[in-house]
Scaffold this motif. Structure first.
Motif, PDB file in Angstrom:
ATOM      1  N   TRP A 168       0.834  -1.212   0.000  1.00 42.74           N
ATOM      2  CA  TRP A 168       0.000   0.000   0.000  1.00 42.74           C
ATOM      3  C   TRP A 168       0.865   1.258   0.000  1.00 42.74           C
ATOM      4  CZ3 TRP A 168      -0.868   4.031   3.575  1.00 42.74           C
ATOM      5  CH2 TRP A 168      -1.963   4.867   3.250  1.00 42.74           C
ATOM      6  N   ILE A 169       1.908   1.265   0.850  1.00 45.49           N
ATOM      7  CA  ILE A 169       2.785   2.449   0.923  1.00 45.49           C
ATOM      8  C   ILE A 169       3.470   2.701  -0.411  1.00 45.49           C
ATOM      9  CG2 ILE A 169       4.906   3.359   1.964  1.00 45.49           C
ATOM     10  CD1 ILE A 169       4.086   1.974   4.570  1.00 45.49           C
ATOM     11  N   TRP A 170       3.966   1.613  -1.040  1.00 47.37           N
ATOM     12  CA  TRP A 170       4.690   1.736  -2.300  1.00 47.37           C
ATOM     13  C   TRP A 170       3.785   1.579  -3.515  1.00 47.37           C
ATOM     14  CZ3 TRP A 170       9.386   3.690  -2.466  1.00 47.37           C
ATOM     15  CH2 TRP A 170      10.183   3.606  -1.313  1.00 47.37           C
ATOM     16  N   GLY A 171       2.501   1.597  -3.273  1.00 51.64           N
ATOM     17  CA  GLY A 171       1.546   1.421  -4.364  1.00 51.64           C
ATOM     18  C   GLY A 171       1.371   2.676  -5.208  1.00 51.64           C
ATOM     19  N   PRO A 172       0.477   2.609  -6.183  1.00 54.61           N
ATOM     20  CA  PRO A 172       0.310   3.704  -7.142  1.00 54.61           C
ATOM     21  C   PRO A 172      -0.437   4.915  -6.612  1.00 54.61           C
ATOM     22  CG  PRO A 172      -1.255   1.930  -7.606  1.00 54.61           C
ATOM     23  CD  PRO A 172      -0.351   1.431  -6.518  1.00 54.61           C
ATOM     24  N   TRP A 173      -0.897   4.863  -5.358  1.00 54.86           N
ATOM     25  CA  TRP A 173      -1.700   5.979  -4.846  1.00 54.86           C
ATOM     26  C   TRP A 173      -1.027   6.751  -3.717  1.00 54.86           C
ATOM     27  CZ3 TRP A 173      -4.671   6.249  -8.678  1.00 54.86           C
ATOM     28  CH2 TRP A 173      -5.194   5.106  -9.274  1.00 54.86           C
ATOM     29  N   LEU A 174       0.185   6.371  -3.340  1.00 49.02           N
ATOM     30  CA  LEU A 174       0.823   7.096  -2.235  1.00 49.02           C
ATOM     31  C   LEU A 174       2.248   7.510  -2.604  1.00 49.02           C
ATOM     32  CD1 LEU A 174       0.537   8.204   0.603  1.00 49.02           C
ATOM     33  CD2 LEU A 174       1.281   6.000   1.518  1.00 49.02           C
ATOM     34  N   LEU A 175       3.225   6.647  -2.342  1.00 51.65           N
ATOM     35  CA  LEU A 175       4.616   7.075  -2.503  1.00 51.65           C
ATOM     36  C   LEU A 175       5.038   7.269  -3.951  1.00 51.65           C
ATOM     37  CD1 LEU A 175       7.085   5.438   0.054  1.00 51.65           C
ATOM     38  CD2 LEU A 175       6.597   7.847  -0.375  1.00 51.65           C
ATOM     39  N   ILE A 176       4.564   6.442  -4.853  1.00 54.78           N
ATOM     40  CA  ILE A 176       5.009   6.568  -6.238  1.00 54.78           C
ATOM     41  C   ILE A 176       4.652   7.936  -6.816  1.00 54.78           C
ATOM     42  CG2 ILE A 176       4.619   5.718  -8.593  1.00 54.78           C
ATOM     43  CD1 ILE A 176       4.754   2.909  -7.498  1.00 54.78           C
ATOM     44  N   PRO A 177       3.384   8.377  -6.751  1.00 56.17           N
ATOM     45  CA  PRO A 177       3.095   9.722  -7.262  1.00 56.17           C
ATOM     46  C   PRO A 177       3.762  10.830  -6.444  1.00 56.17           C
ATOM     47  CG  PRO A 177       1.151   8.778  -6.213  1.00 56.17           C
ATOM     48  CD  PRO A 177       2.144   7.675  -6.337  1.00 56.17           C
ATOM     49  N   LEU A 178       3.925  10.600  -5.131  1.00 52.52           N
ATOM     50  CA  LEU A 178       4.560  11.617  -4.306  1.00 52.52           C
ATOM     51  C   LEU A 178       6.036  11.755  -4.649  1.00 52.52           C
ATOM     52  CD1 LEU A 178       4.239  13.669  -2.041  1.00 52.52           C
ATOM     53  CD2 LEU A 178       4.660  11.841  -0.382  1.00 52.52           C
TER      54      LEU A 178
END
Length: 492
Positions: free
Chosen positions: A16-26
Motif C-alpha cells: 500500500w505504501i509503495w503502491g500507485p496511490w501514495l509514494l510513487i506519485p509523491l
C-alpha cells in the motif's frame, strides 16, 4: 516462532505504501516539481558538480568534519548496495525490462530531490556536544517548518530512520553477504558474521571521520571493479545492446511480461517496481543522504548539495544501468530454471547474467565480490545515519552504545532468515520518505531562492572559500548559516 502472519501483514502494508496511490506519485511528483522550480539544475550543473565532487573534492578553509568527497562516498557507500544487484533484478524480474526505464526516471527526477534534501541538511545542521556536525531531515524539518507539524515530521522521520537502519542498512546487507559467501566459497555464515561484526565495530567506533576515510578508499574501487566487469559483457555483446534499449523503452509503456502472462504484464507493475526499486537503490527523497552531507566541509550549502546530487547519477544512471543492461542483453531476465520450469529468481538473476557474459567463473566471482563490497559499505553508511538520529532522539550519550549494538546486530543478520526483516525494511523506507517529501515541498521556495542567489555569483562552482564569503557577505541567510543561527524561512 512462526512469523508468517506478521510477514504477510508487513508485505500488505508495504504494497500500500509503495503502491500507485501514495509514494510513487509523491516521489515522482516531488522530483518533477523540484526539477521545474530549480530550473533543471540536475542537468545544467551536473558537469560542474561532478568536477567539484570527484576531482576538486574539498573546500579548503571551510567548516565541517569530513571533505566533500568523503561525504559523497559515505552516502554512496550507503546507497550502492544490494539494490544495485538484487534490487535491479527484482524490478526486471517482476516488472519486465521496462522497469529499468522507470528506475532511470526515478533517478533523473530524484537528483533534484537529492540536491534539495542535502542542501537543507547542510543549511540547518548543528554542532553536537562532541563538536561534530549533525544534520538531516530530523533537524531541517523542525527548524525549517517552525511549528508543531514540523516537529512532528522531524520526530517521525528520526524514529523511522532508527528502525530502518537495522533493516535496510544492517541485517539485510549482512544476510546477503553471508549467503553469497556460503554459496560461492563455502564460508559458514557464522564466520562471515564474526568477521563483519569485528570490521563494523573497528570502523564505527571511530565515528564519521573513520567512516569517511574507509569509504573514500573503498567506494571508488568497488564501483570501478563492478562496472568494468559489466562493460566487458556489454562490449562483448555490443550487437545486442541497441535491441536491449529498444526493449526497455517499449516495455516501459506496454508492460510486456517476463515469462509470458506473468503478473508483471500490466504497465502499472513496471512503473511500481521500477520506482520502488529505484528509490531502494538511490534513496533520493528518503532524506538519508542529507545526514552524511551535513558533516561535509563546505563553503556553502549549494556546493555540497550539488556534490551530493551526483550520488544519484552514479548509483542509478551508471551502476544500475550496467546491471540492468547485462541482465537484458544476456537474456537472463526471461530465463527459466531447468529443474522447475519457473522464472529464475531475482537473487540469482544478476549472477547468472554475469556468468553467461564472462568466461569461466569470473562472472560469478565478480557479482559475489561486488555484493560483499557493496553491502559491506552500506552497513558503514547506514550506521552513521542511525547514530545521527539516535543523537537527535536520545542525545550524544546514546551514540557509542548504538555503535556497539549496531555492530552486534550485523552478526544476527548474517545467521538468521530474514523474510520479515525485508518486508519491515520496505515499510520503514517508505515511512522515512513520507515526512521528508512533504518537507521538501514545503521548503522548496527557500531552496530555490538560496540556490539562485549562490549560482548567480558562482555558476561554475569554482569560487574559493574566501571568494564565497566575499560575494555572500551581508546576505542574512548565508550569515545565519555561518553562525548556525536559525532564520525562519519565508513561506512561498
Amino acid at each position: 516462532m512462526d512469523l508468517t502472519g506478521l510477514q504477510t501483514a508487513l508485505e500488505t502494508l508495504s504494497g500500500w505504501i509503495w503502491g500507485p496511490w501514495l509514494l510513487i506519485p509523491l516521489l515522482l511528483g516531488t522530483g518533477l516539481y523540484l526539477t521545474i522550480r530549480l530550473g533543471g539544475l540536475q542537468f545544467i550543473r551536473l558537469g560542474s558538480a561532478l568536477r567539484l565532487g570527484l576531482f576538486t573534492r574539498k573546500d579548503p578553509g571551510s567548516d565541517g568534519d569530513i571533505s566533500q568527497f568523503q561525504a559523497l562516498t559515505t552516502a554512496l557507500a550507503a546507497t550502492v548496495g544490494t539494490g544495485n544487484i538484487v534490487g535491479v533484478a527484482t524490478a526486471i524480474g517482476i516488472g519486465g525490462p521496462g522497469a529499468l526505464f522507470w528506475m532511470w526516471i526515478t533517478g533523473l527526477l530524484g537528483m533534484a530531490s537529492k540536491y534539495s534534501e542535502t542542501f537543507l541538511g547542510v543549511r540547518y545542521r548543528k554542532t553536537d556536544d562532541a563538536g561534530e556536525k549533525s544534520g538531516g531531515p530530523q533537524y531541517y524539518l523542525e527548524r525549517g517548518i517552525p511549528n508543531r507539524f514540523g516537529k512532528f515530521l522531524a520526530l517521525f522521520f528520526a524514529i523511522a530512520a532508527v528502525f530502518a537502519c537495522f533493516g535496510i542498512g544492517n541485517m539485510t546487507q549482512g544476510n546477503s553477504i553471508a549467503t553469497n559467501m556460503e554459496n560461492s566459497f563455502s564460508v559458514p555464515t557464522w564466520v562471515t558474521g564474526l568477521v563483519l561484526t569485528a570490521f563494523a565495530l573497528a570502523v564505527l567506533v571511530g565515528g564519521i571521520k573513520s567512516i569517511g576515510r574507509v569509504t573514500a578508499g573503498l567506494v571508488p574501487v568497488m564501483i570501478i571493479f563492478y562496472v568494468l566487469g559489466a562493460l566487458y559483457i556489454l562490449i562483448a555483446n555490443i550487437g545486442d545492446v541497441p535491441a536491449a534499449f529498444g526493449l526497455i523503452f517499449t516495455d516501459a509503456f506496454t508492460g510486456t511480461a517476463p515469462i509470458g502472462g506473468f503478473a508483471g504484464s500490466a504497465i502499472i507493475i513496471a512503473v511500481q517496481f521500477g520506482v520502488a526499486r529505484g528509490i531502494f537503490s538511490n534513496e533520493s527523497g528518503m532524506g538519508s543522504a542529507a545526514i552524511a552531507a551535513a558533516a561535509a566541509k563546505t563553503s556553502h550549502p549549494v556546493r555540497q548539495g550539488l556534490v551530493s546530487m551526483t550520488q544519484t547519477f552514479i548509483d542509478t544512471i551508471i551502476v544500475v544501468t550496467c546491471t540492468g543492461l547485462v541482465i537484458v542483453t544476456t537474456g537472463v531476465w526471461n530465463m527459466t530454471d531447468p529443474e522447475t520450469g519457473e522464472q529464475i529468481s531475482a537473487a540469482l538473476m544478476t549472477g547468472e547474467a554475469f556468468s553467461h557474459g564472462l568466461p569461466g567463473e569470473w562472472g560469478h566471482y565478480i557479482v559475489t565480490i561486488g555484493l560483499v563490497l557493496f553491502a559491506g559499505s552500506t552497513i558503514l553508511g547506514w550506521s552513521y545515519y542511525g547514530e545521527r538520529n539516535i543523537e537527535r532522539l536520545l542525545g550524544r550519550r546514546a551514540v557509542m552504545p548504538f555503535r556497539v549494538l549496531f555492530s552486534l546486530v550485523v552478526f544476527i543478520g548474517c545467521t538468521v532468515q530474514l523474510g520479515v526483516v525485508w518486508a519491515f525494511s520496505d515499510v520503514m523506507n517508505g515511512l522515512m520518505a513520507l515526512p521528508n517529501l512533504i518537507g521538501l515541498l514545503v521548503l522548496s521556495g527557500l531552496v530555490a531562492r538560496e540556490t539562485k542567489k549562490y549560482l548567480d555569483n558562482d555558476p561554475k562552482l569554482r569560487a574559493t572559500t574566501d571568494e564565497v564569503n566575499a560575494f555572500m557577505a551581508g546576505d542574512k541567510d548565508f550569515e545565519a548559516w555561518k553562525t548556525q543561527a536559525i532564520i525562519l524561512p519565508k513561506r512561498n
